[in-house]
Design a protein around this motif. Structure first.
Motif, PDB file in Angstrom:
ATOM      1  N   LYS A 170     -38.377  -2.257  39.862  1.00 30.71           N
ATOM      2  CA  LYS A 170     -39.066  -3.318  39.353  1.00 30.71           C
ATOM      3  C   LYS A 170     -38.881  -4.036  38.023  1.00 30.71           C
ATOM      4  CE  LYS A 170     -43.572  -2.622  40.135  1.00 30.71           C
ATOM      5  NZ  LYS A 170     -44.836  -2.017  39.779  1.00 30.71           N
ATOM      6  N   ASN A 205     -37.456  -7.764  36.975  1.00 26.84           N
ATOM      7  CA  ASN A 205     -37.733  -8.669  35.846  1.00 26.84           C
ATOM      8  C   ASN A 205     -36.988  -8.963  34.978  1.00 26.84           C
ATOM      9  OD1 ASN A 205     -40.491  -8.147  37.108  1.00 26.84           O
ATOM     10  ND2 ASN A 205     -41.142  -6.653  35.858  1.00 26.84           N
ATOM     11  N   LEU A 251     -47.190  -8.007  40.456  1.00 20.00           N
ATOM     12  CA  LEU A 251     -45.999  -8.844  39.685  1.00 20.00           C
ATOM     13  C   LEU A 251     -46.480  -9.326  38.547  1.00 20.00           C
ATOM     14  CD1 LEU A 251     -43.178  -9.174  39.275  1.00 20.00           C
ATOM     15  CD2 LEU A 251     -43.425 -11.021  41.007  1.00 20.00           C
ATOM     16  N   THR A 263     -47.870  -6.859  35.650  1.00 23.12           N
ATOM     17  CA  THR A 263     -46.705  -6.455  35.043  1.00 23.12           C
ATOM     18  C   THR A 263     -46.264  -7.521  34.024  1.00 23.12           C
ATOM     19  OG1 THR A 263     -46.099  -4.965  36.851  1.00 23.12           O
ATOM     20  CG2 THR A 263     -44.411  -5.519  34.974  1.00 23.12           C
TER      21      THR A 263
END
Length: 232
Positions: free
Chosen positions: A65, A69, A170, A173
């Motif tokens: 993840k 990003n 998402l 985050t």
């Protein structure tokens, strides 16, 4: 990254906390940068990555993840995870924020917040509302007692709770990363909590709209709040 608000907001102390996921992500990024993993190449499956790095499944997923990003990996539904087919090295999101101008930060926050609050109004749970309410109460108490550091911290946690209420991992985050840069942009704006006291009711109005599940009222309340942040 945990940002600690100090009494002198021009000097913000930052504590870096690194996890296993950070270490795994950095190792994979190094392999990509050195060309050991080519653009468009598919990553090994999770069990193989777990064995390679000696970590659990959750750590691998968090590392992936992070790299998504950063723009280094691309997850393709039903196919797997691939090294992003980009030109040149990707710049980490955190680094982009550190270099960003306040005008750009303001535009990004305005766009992001407007969508976040509408989703929060649609998806929030009773537990989400309890967290928001707690943060608002802490914000108000700190503002009335002129505890600037605590007030700014409670304010940030309130907005993080709203982002969390979208139940989109998402978004949460991304918003956490954005919120970590708040001291740099907001620190110079405050000498005391007077402006925080003035904007308390606008935060209460936003909370009420989210609680009522009214998406349009929620967006309007957020627009009013954001306008006040930059103009009052």
């Amino acid at each position: 990254m945990i940002c600690l608000f100090t009494h002198d907001m021009r000097k913000v102390k930052t504590i870096q906390k690194r996890s296993l996921a950070d270490e795994v992500a950095d190792q994979i990024q190094t392999q990509i940068e050195k060309g050991k993993m080519k653009r468009g190449e598919k990553l090994p499956i999770e069990p193989e990555l777990m064995q390679m790095f000696g970590v659990g499944r959750s750590t691998i997923r968090e590392a992936v993840k992070m790299l998504v990003n950063r723009g280094l990996l691309d997850v393709q539904q039903g196919r797997g995870t691939f090294v992003a087919n980009t030109l040149g090295p990707a710049v980490p999101w955190e680094q982009r924020l550190e270099q960003a101008k306040i005008k750009d930060f303001r535009e990004v926050r305005n766009i992001l917040e407007s969508s976040i609050v509408m989703l929060a109004a649609e998806r929030r749970t009773d537990e989400d509302l309890k967290t928001m309410r707690l943060m608002l109460d802490e914000r108000k108490a700190a503002a009335e007692e002129n505890r600037l550091d605590d007030c700014l911290e409670a304010d940030a946690r309130f907005h993080l709770a709203v982002a969390s209420a979208t139940h989109n991992e998402l978004i949460s985050t991304l918003y956490k990363t954005l919120a970590a840069s708040w001291p740099r942009f907001f620190g110079p704006l405050y000498d005391d909590t007077s402006r925080m006291r003035d904007s308390q009711q606008k935060h209460e109005d936003l909370y009420e709209a989210i609680e009522n599940g009214n998406k349009e009222e929620t967006r309007t309340a957020m627009d009013v709040l954001l306008h006040a942040v930059w103009t009052e």
